[in-house]
Design an enzyme around this catalytic site. Structure first.
Site, PDB file in Angstrom:
ATOM      1  N   TRP A  40      -3.681  -1.932  -1.606  1.00  0.00           N
ATOM      2  CA  TRP A  40      -3.714  -3.208  -2.330  1.00  0.00           C
ATOM      3  C   TRP A  40      -4.257  -4.225  -1.341  1.00  0.00           C
ATOM      4  O   TRP A  40      -3.650  -4.495  -0.315  1.00  0.00           O
ATOM      5  CB  TRP A  40      -2.316  -3.594  -2.793  1.00  0.00           C
ATOM      6  CG  TRP A  40      -2.286  -4.786  -3.689  1.00  0.00           C
ATOM      7  CD1 TRP A  40      -2.475  -4.817  -5.039  1.00  0.00           C
ATOM      8  CD2 TRP A  40      -2.033  -6.152  -3.295  1.00  0.00           C
ATOM      9  NE1 TRP A  40      -2.359  -6.099  -5.510  1.00  0.00           N
ATOM     10  CE2 TRP A  40      -2.087  -6.944  -4.463  1.00  0.00           C
ATOM     11  CE3 TRP A  40      -1.760  -6.775  -2.076  1.00  0.00           C
ATOM     12  CZ2 TRP A  40      -1.890  -8.322  -4.452  1.00  0.00           C
ATOM     13  CZ3 TRP A  40      -1.566  -8.153  -2.055  1.00  0.00           C
ATOM     14  CH2 TRP A  40      -1.625  -8.909  -3.237  1.00  0.00           C
TER      15      TRP A  40
ATOM     16  N   HIS B  16      10.955 -31.312 -26.070  1.00  0.00           N
ATOM     17  CA  HIS B  16      10.732 -32.077 -24.841  1.00  0.00           C
ATOM     18  C   HIS B  16       9.345 -31.813 -24.250  1.00  0.00           C
ATOM     19  O   HIS B  16       9.117 -32.068 -23.067  1.00  0.00           O
ATOM     20  CB  HIS B  16      11.810 -31.744 -23.818  1.00  0.00           C
ATOM     21  CG  HIS B  16      13.192 -32.116 -24.274  1.00  0.00           C
ATOM     22  ND1 HIS B  16      13.692 -33.390 -24.163  1.00  0.00           N
ATOM     23  CD2 HIS B  16      14.157 -31.377 -24.877  1.00  0.00           C
ATOM     24  CE1 HIS B  16      14.914 -33.436 -24.655  1.00  0.00           C
ATOM     25  NE2 HIS B  16      15.223 -32.219 -25.105  1.00  0.00           N
TER      26      HIS B  16
ATOM     27  N   CYS C  62       0.816  -1.203   0.000  1.00  0.00           N
ATOM     28  CA  CYS C  62       0.000   0.000   0.000  1.00  0.00           C
ATOM     29  C   CYS C  62       0.859   1.266   0.000  1.00  0.00           C
ATOM     30  O   CYS C  62       2.013   1.247   0.402  1.00  0.00           O
ATOM     31  CB  CYS C  62      -0.903   0.005   1.230  1.00  0.00           C
ATOM     32  SG  CYS C  62      -1.863  -1.515   1.403  1.00  0.00           S
TER      33      CYS C  62
ATOM     34  N   GLU D  22       1.218  -9.713 -17.632  1.00  0.00           N
ATOM     35  CA  GLU D  22       0.942  -8.682 -16.630  1.00  0.00           C
ATOM     36  C   GLU D  22      -0.073  -7.657 -17.111  1.00  0.00           C
ATOM     37  O   GLU D  22      -0.945  -7.241 -16.351  1.00  0.00           O
ATOM     38  CB  GLU D  22       2.240  -7.945 -16.266  1.00  0.00           C
ATOM     39  CG  GLU D  22       3.160  -8.688 -15.336  1.00  0.00           C
ATOM     40  CD  GLU D  22       4.399  -7.876 -15.011  1.00  0.00           C
ATOM     41  OE1 GLU D  22       4.691  -7.694 -13.821  1.00  0.00           O
ATOM     42  OE2 GLU D  22       5.070  -7.406 -15.953  1.00  0.00           O
TER      43      GLU D  22
ATOM     44  N   LYS E 204       5.730  -9.833 -19.288  1.00  0.00           N
ATOM     45  CA  LYS E 204       5.189  -8.511 -19.617  1.00  0.00           C
ATOM     46  C   LYS E 204       3.809  -8.638 -20.238  1.00  0.00           C
ATOM     47  O   LYS E 204       2.889  -7.883 -19.931  1.00  0.00           O
ATOM     48  CB  LYS E 204       6.128  -7.765 -20.572  1.00  0.00           C
ATOM     49  CG  LYS E 204       7.308  -7.124 -19.913  1.00  0.00           C
ATOM     50  CD  LYS E 204       6.882  -5.981 -19.000  1.00  0.00           C
ATOM     51  CE  LYS E 204       7.835  -5.838 -17.844  1.00  0.00           C
ATOM     52  NZ  LYS E 204       7.783  -6.894 -16.831  1.00  0.00           N
TER      53      LYS E 204
ATOM     54  N   LYS F 246       3.080  -2.356  -7.481  1.00  0.00           N
ATOM     55  CA  LYS F 246       4.473  -2.202  -7.877  1.00  0.00           C
ATOM     56  C   LYS F 246       5.453  -2.840  -6.898  1.00  0.00           C
ATOM     57  O   LYS F 246       6.387  -3.506  -7.299  1.00  0.00           O
ATOM     58  CB  LYS F 246       4.786  -0.709  -8.008  1.00  0.00           C
ATOM     59  CG  LYS F 246       6.187  -0.392  -8.497  1.00  0.00           C
ATOM     60  CD  LYS F 246       6.357  -0.781  -9.949  1.00  0.00           C
ATOM     61  CE  LYS F 246       7.706  -0.424 -10.482  1.00  0.00           C
ATOM     62  NZ  LYS F 246       7.880  -0.956 -11.842  1.00  0.00           N
TER      63      LYS F 246
ATOM     64  N   ARG G 178       1.499   1.620  -5.937  1.00  0.00           N
ATOM     65  CA  ARG G 178       1.692   0.632  -4.873  1.00  0.00           C
ATOM     66  C   ARG G 178       0.409  -0.101  -4.519  1.00  0.00           C
ATOM     67  O   ARG G 178       0.420  -1.053  -3.733  1.00  0.00           O
ATOM     68  CB  ARG G 178       2.248   1.315  -3.620  1.00  0.00           C
ATOM     69  CG  ARG G 178       3.590   1.981  -3.821  1.00  0.00           C
ATOM     70  CD  ARG G 178       4.080   2.626  -2.544  1.00  0.00           C
ATOM     71  NE  ARG G 178       4.526   1.624  -1.583  1.00  0.00           N
ATOM     72  CZ  ARG G 178       5.781   1.186  -1.473  1.00  0.00           C
ATOM     73  NH1 ARG G 178       6.711   1.659  -2.272  1.00  0.00           N
ATOM     74  NH2 ARG G 178       6.099   0.292  -0.580  1.00  0.00           N
TER      75      ARG G 178
ATOM     76  N   GLU H 158      10.911 -12.991 -19.704  1.00  0.00           N
ATOM     77  CA  GLU H 158      10.482 -11.626 -19.417  1.00  0.00           C
ATOM     78  C   GLU H 158       9.451 -11.143 -20.426  1.00  0.00           C
ATOM     79  O   GLU H 158       8.477 -10.465 -20.062  1.00  0.00           O
ATOM     80  CB  GLU H 158      11.695 -10.692 -19.397  1.00  0.00           C
ATOM     81  CG  GLU H 158      11.384  -9.212 -19.278  1.00  0.00           C
ATOM     82  CD  GLU H 158      10.680  -8.827 -17.984  1.00  0.00           C
ATOM     83  OE1 GLU H 158      10.244  -7.663 -17.885  1.00  0.00           O
ATOM     84  OE2 GLU H 158      10.553  -9.674 -17.075  1.00  0.00           O
TER      85      GLU H 158
ATOM     86  N   ASN I  76       0.292  -0.631   6.118  1.00  0.00           N
ATOM     87  CA  ASN I  76       0.788  -1.433   5.005  1.00  0.00           C
ATOM     88  C   ASN I  76       1.375  -2.706   5.598  1.00  0.00           C
ATOM     89  O   ASN I  76       2.095  -2.662   6.587  1.00  0.00           O
ATOM     90  CB  ASN I  76       1.871  -0.664   4.235  1.00  0.00           C
ATOM     91  CG  ASN I  76       2.498  -1.509   3.136  1.00  0.00           C
ATOM     92  OD1 ASN I  76       1.842  -2.346   2.545  1.00  0.00           O
ATOM     93  ND2 ASN I  76       3.772  -1.284   2.877  1.00  0.00           N
ATOM     94  N   GLY I  77       1.080  -3.856   4.988  1.00  0.00           N
ATOM     95  CA  GLY I  77       1.633  -5.103   5.467  1.00  0.00           C
ATOM     96  C   GLY I  77       0.564  -6.042   5.984  1.00  0.00           C
ATOM     97  O   GLY I  77      -0.635  -5.868   5.707  1.00  0.00           O
TER      98      GLY I  77
END
Length: 615
Positions: A76, A507, A2, A491, A488, A610, A27, A484, A102-103
């Protein structure tokens, strides 16, 4: 994850809180809220589910009273869904006390039962409301917010940043941190608290970093930092190296677009001052040669995008420093009881320096006697302070949730670290000098990719807006870039995407290939390894034979791929270990353009934030 901001001073706090939250919304953006003690000494609060715009609209319709003490929060969601009731702040002591958090408070259930037995009624599903109720009880007993705060934080378990204010004590905001970020902004006749310097950089670039298990009390004229036990602490000062304009869009359609375009500068700033007379010498590591001598392995630990940078770093450190390197996901590292000691260097990578999984991995490594070094983009962050040494990336603020310029800067820092280690250990070969010379012109090559391929790749993404799945293949350092590229796309476009080592194709993954399946293939330079190049061309033929639509990322002049590619994206010539910084740029542009074509928010994708400050 947050965003938190606190203010005391002479100015109207509501505007300062909202501008700070706007810079912290990356955040978390499930809900937002503020609390202000107005000029009549009354504590007013407003909070709304949804993005910050919903809160702004509510305040425009019915403003809170003017006041110069306030706290604000953008969330968040962890405990309880993103609703008005679960949003922060949470109130206690009959609405006179406000708390933001936050947490995760891990023992909140036991505390909630204790308070419920005393007759406390809870309105929300959050762990935060438990802390607020507990603080309200302690404040009624002592009449001293700082003393009550100290009692409460010593009862909490888990990771948390807490801010609180009480209408009986206007001009005072109290904060505490345990395994969660909190920094202090120092102004003239005013002071700030924030989960990131972005909260207050518009008003001051003078900051203090506070440590683990510490409490801070700010008034307009004072800042006091103590331990949880009440012992005075000297907080560490630092200057924020960027200004508020760096965290603004500046005319770009999105922060992600701006940050993709800023990659030449991010790479250049990370290199600047670290190459002297043809050698890499990282100033922060001068005097830390003991980190690199006598070690028999390196473990790089990170999460998400940073872990893919770590995979590139593995190649660089092994090649130049001649020491074995393992890459570990930070959230798995400490739970498998790894064998480490003083002959191990643990390198952590975190853009924010607050990634909880990575922080816990660093603490674990330190407890077992390993040497630790962090690669970080944020001054005053926790992970660098917990490490023996730090290499900053100097990418500047990255606001979009999907990392772009921070990733390029992390790879750059790892290349520099590998060359620095190789010099200290005496293991560099003559070829390293060529790479160091190339590093100095790498920003120009990144700019070339942006200039020459952006329109082509964006057009390609527009044509593929209805695509439901995309695969990415790479070998050697192309493999982490394939991972990556897939991340992207997942996301920000919410479609299935997977990255594979190209050699794994036969394989199992080749079963996914069907007519029309888009596949990006990162082709290594034929100049450096004709064998590796031919292997990847063979992979292209295999998937093309089964109907795949092949988009190739290859260096200039590579004609061998032309007969087998539906689309070719070109990157400038570069040494193998520098190629990832060039080849990732088109994949970033592709993901951004495809998500934009679908009408999605590329800066704030669903369910993400983030800085991941909870495990």
């Amino acid at each position: 994850m947050c965003g938190i901001v606190g203010y005391v001073g002479p100015r109207p706090s509501q505007d300062i809180l909202l501008s700070g939250l706007a810079r912290l919304e990356y955040r978390g953006y499930d809900s937002a809220g503020i609390a202000v003690i107005d000029t009549d000494g009354h504590l007013g609060m407003r909070k709304k589910a949804g993005k910050l715009a919903a809160l702004r609209g509510s305040l425009e319709d019915a403003p809170l009273g003017d006041g110069t003490t306030g706290i604000g929060h953008t969330r968040w969601a962890t405990h309880g869904g993103p609703t008005d009731v679960n949003a922060h702040p949470h109130l206690a002591d009959e609405g006179r006390l406000a708390v933001i958090h936050n947490g995760i408070i891990e023992n909140f259930a036991a505390l909630r039962d204790e308070l419920a037995a005393e007759g406390v009624e809870f309105l929300s599903e959050t762990d935060t409301e438990v802390a607020a109720a507990l603080l309200g009880r302690e404040y009624r007993a002592s009449g001293d917010l700082v003393a009550a705060f100290r009692t409460v934080v010593n009862r909490l378990e888990g990771a948390f940043t807490l801010l609180a204010m009480h209408q009986d004590q206007p001009g005072l905001v109290v904060g505490a941190r345990r395994n969660s970020p909190l920094v202090i902004g120092l102004g003239e006749g005013e002071n700030f608290l924030g989960s990131d310097v972005a909260a207050f950089v518009e008003h001051t670039r003078h900051a203090l970093a506070i440590g683990q298990d510490q409490i801070v009390a700010i008034t307009p004229s004072s800042v006091t930092v103590t331990t949880f036990e009440g012992e005075p602490v000297e907080a560490q000062p630092f200057e924020v190296s960027w200004d508020a304009a760096a965290a603004e869009k500046g005319g770009w359609p999105s922060f992600m677009a701006k940050e993709v375009a800023e990659q030449p500068d991010a790479v250049a700033n990370t290199i600047r001052g670290r190459i002297h007379d043809g050698e890499v010498v990282i100033p922060e590591l001068v005097g830390h040669d003991e980190l690199f001598s006598g070690i028999n392995r390196v473990i790089i630990t990170a999460c998400g995008t940073a872990s893919y940078a770590a995979l590139v770093g593995k190649y660089a450190i092994e090649q130049w420093a001649r020491v074995p390197v393992e890459v570990e996901l930070a959230h798995e590292f400490r739970y498998r009881d790894p064998v480490i000691g003083d002959d191990t260097l643990v390198v952590s990578i975190s853009q924010s320096g607050e990634t909880m999984d990575t922080l816990m991995a660093v603490k674990y490594a330190t407890e077992r006697g390993a040497r630790t070094l962090s690669i970080c983009n944020t001054q005053g962050a926790t992970i660098p302070r917990e490490s023996d040494a730090v290499v900053y990336t100097h990418a500047g603020p990255e606001v979009a949730v999907a990392s772009t310029k921070a990733f390029s800067a992390q790879i750059t820092a790892l290349l520099l670290l590998g060359l620095h280690m190789g010099r200290v250990r005496g293991t560099l070969t003559a070829e390293a000098a060529e790479t160091i010379a190339e590093l100095q012109v790498l920003p120009e090559k990144v700019a070339q990719v942006l200039a020459e391929e952006s329109e082509h790749v964006s057009q390609l993404a527009g044509w593929m807006a209805d695509t439901r799945s995309v695969l990415f293949l790479g070998r050697h350092v192309g493999y982490p870039i394939a991972l990556e590229g897939a991340l992207k796309l997942k996301e920000i476009s919410y479609i299935h995407a997977e990255g594979f080592a190209a050699g794994e194709l036969k394989h199992g993954p080749i079963a996914l290939i069907e007519p029309g399946q888009p596949v990006f293939v990162l082709v290594p330079s034929p100049r450096h390894s004709a064998l590796l190049h031919s292997k990847v061309v063979s992979n292209i033929q295999e998937i093309r034979a089964r109907g795949a639509r092949v988009i190739v990322v290859a260096e200039e002049g590579d004609a061998a791929v032309l007969p087998y590619a539906d689309e070719v994206i070109r990157i400038p010539l570069a040494s193998p270990l520098l190629e990832p910084i060039l080849s990732v740029v088109p994949l970033q542009i592709f993901a951004m353009a495809l998500a934009t074509a679908k009408g999605l928010d590329v800066d704030q994708p669903r369910n993400l934030a983030k800085s991941v400050t909870v495990e």
